[in-house]
Design a protein around this motif. Structure first.
Motif, PDB file in Angstrom:
ATOM      1  N   ASN A   1     -35.754 -21.401  -8.198  1.00  0.00           N
ATOM      2  CA  ASN A   1     -35.813 -22.218  -6.919  1.00  0.00           C
ATOM      3  C   ASN A   1     -35.523 -21.470  -5.687  1.00  0.00           C
TER       4      ASN A   1
ATOM      5  N   SER B   1     -36.837 -23.522   2.771  1.00  0.00           N
ATOM      6  CA  SER B   1     -36.559 -24.778   3.488  1.00  0.00           C
ATOM      7  C   SER B   1     -35.563 -24.510   4.553  1.00  0.00           C
TER       8      SER B   1
ATOM      9  N   CYS C   1     -28.628 -20.683  -5.824  1.00  0.00           N
ATOM     10  CA  CYS C   1     -30.157 -20.794  -6.181  1.00  0.00           C
ATOM     11  C   CYS C   1     -30.387 -20.224  -7.577  1.00  0.00           C
TER      12      CYS C   1
ATOM     13  N   GLN D   1     -35.448 -32.399  -4.607  1.00  0.00           N
ATOM     14  CA  GLN D   1     -36.338 -32.641  -3.503  1.00  0.00           C
ATOM     15  C   GLN D   1     -37.635 -31.979  -3.645  1.00  0.00           C
TER      16      GLN D   1
ATOM     17  N   ILE E   1     -35.894 -22.639  -1.730  1.00  0.00           N
ATOM     18  CA  ILE E   1     -34.477 -22.910  -1.038  1.00  0.00           C
ATOM     19  C   ILE E   1     -34.694 -22.018   0.149  1.00  0.00           C
TER      20      ILE E   1
ATOM     21  N   ARG F   1     -25.596 -28.929  -3.868  1.00  0.00           N
ATOM     22  CA  ARG F   1     -26.734 -28.518  -2.923  1.00  0.00           C
ATOM     23  C   ARG F   1     -28.030 -28.240  -3.696  1.00  0.00           C
TER      24      ARG F   1
ATOM     25  N   LEU G   1     -31.514 -30.042  -3.823  1.00  0.00           N
ATOM     26  CA  LEU G   1     -32.759 -29.441  -3.043  1.00  0.00           C
ATOM     27  C   LEU G   1     -33.795 -29.227  -4.106  1.00  0.00           C
ATOM     28  N   SER G   2     -33.439 -29.081  -5.471  1.00  0.00           N
ATOM     29  CA  SER G   2     -34.421 -28.738  -6.377  1.00  0.00           C
ATOM     30  C   SER G   2     -35.005 -29.967  -6.729  1.00  0.00           C
TER      31      SER G   2
END
Ligand code: 13P
Ligand code: SF4
Length: 336
Positions: free
Chosen positions: A153, A160, A149, A332, A157, A325, A329-330
């Motif tokens: 973010n 989530s 991370c 998303q 993260i 990952r 995710l970022s």
């Protein structure tokens, strides 16, 4: 040793550009721009770099923005004006490209506070924990992590993940404590920290706030909790920059590395920015690692395409997974 008459040998690879002199009549901005075109190179710079380096960079950003840019570039050479873990991240994402760092000694106290052999033992002692590591760590730590991370973010993260997920957060205890507070979690924190962000003094900031009652104090989450408690806004470097642009206040006391003030001043020249002072008379709000890069070294590094980041392929593949990952995710979360 003169640049135009170089005995180019292993010494350069080992010692960097320590003994190189540059013809003072050279316009380094022009020369660097020429080299960029000739070599299809891109210069990525962190906000903590010297203003000259920021001015010549193709992209200036925070750690997340720089990783995203490194992942997307079609340049043949990535010149990373930042510190080692950042250039290493670019190499992990671009094994086929040449990644250069103007000074290989540009390390990071936070990354150094988490040696992979000790961290491996710590992780093994908590086999039921997911490992989230802040990008300010070595490839060895990344290879031991599940998700990487950045300060942009980290909260999203952690949010989530299911609330009962057991998490190890490394290496920054200050960012970890801040995210624990923000998310209501109890992540297990590695005891690491950044030497620049731990130097700010509560007392001096309080005095400054009294002297500038209309000023807002803004801080990076790598600062200690007692300093963050004084802050009107907390965020990554990019978030701090955006805040100074959009907030109506005219004066800001800035609690992060002083290099960011250059972009703040360029974005809103009419506003006043005061670098939060350290707890003594030193210039410790300048990161000594970031500031190892100079325009001269940038020019030499592009000219000779050295020093280059290299990496063991097995380690690279292990370290890439948690970065991928983070990038997915970022995306998303809409953090692009
Ligand atoms: P960000 O780039 O995520 O704001 O972090 C600051 C930092 O300390 C980089 O070394
Ligand atoms: Fe590392 Fe701190 Fe320097 Fe960032 S500012 S590179 S975290 S020592």
């Amino acid at each position: 040793m003169s640049v135009n008459n170089v005995d180019f040998d292993e010494k350069l690879k080992k010692d960097g550009f320590l003994n190189f002199e540059i013809d003072s009549s050279l316009d380094l901005f022009e020369e660097i721009n020429k080299l960029k075109k000739e070599k299809n190179a891109i210069i990525l710079a962190h906000y903590y770099q010297d203003p000259d380096i920021q001015d010549i960079a193709d992209f200036i950003g925070d750690s997340l923005g720089l990783a995203q840019k490194a992942a997307a570039t079609d340049a043949d050479i990535i010149v990373f004006a930042g510190v080692h873990f950042m250039a290493e991240t670019a190499k992990i994402l671009n094994p086929g490209k040449k990644v250069l760092l103007p000074d290989l000694n540009a390390g990071c106290s936070l990354s150094d506070s988490c040696p992979p052999d000790l961290f491996k033992l710590f992780v093994e002692q908590h086999p039921d924990h997911l490992v989230i590591s802040y990008i300010n760590c070595s490839s060895g730590i990344k290879a031991l992590s599940d998700i990487i991370c950045t300060s942009s973010n980290a909260k999203k993260i952690v949010d989530s993940l299911p609330i009962d997920t057991k998490i190890i957060f490394a290496p920054d205890k200050n960012l970890g404590a801040y995210i624990n507070k923000q998310t209501g979690r109890n992540m297990l924190l590695w005891n690491g920290s950044c030497m620049v962000h731990e130097i700010f003094s509560m007392e001096i900031i309080t005095k400054l706030k009294n002297r500038h009652p209309d000023a807002l104090f803004i801080a990076h989450p790598e600062c200690e909790e007692k300093v963050l408690e004084l802050a009107d806004f907390i965020g990554s470097t990019t978030e701090l920059l955006k805040f100074t642009n959009t907030n109506d206040a005219q004066t800001f006391i800035v609690g992060t590395e002083a290099g960011i003030l250059h972009q703040m001043q360029l974005l809103t020249p009419t506003k006043t920015f005061i670098a939060a002072p350290p707890d003594n008379a030193c210039a410790c709000n300048n990161c000594p690692h970031m500031k190892l890069n100079t325009l001269e070294k940038l020019y030499l590094c592009m000219n000779y395409e050295l020093p280059e980041i290299s990496m063991d392929e097995t380690l690279r593949l292990q370290a890439k997974k948690p970065i991928d990952r983070m990038l997915a995710l970022s995306k998303q979360f809409g953090l692009v």
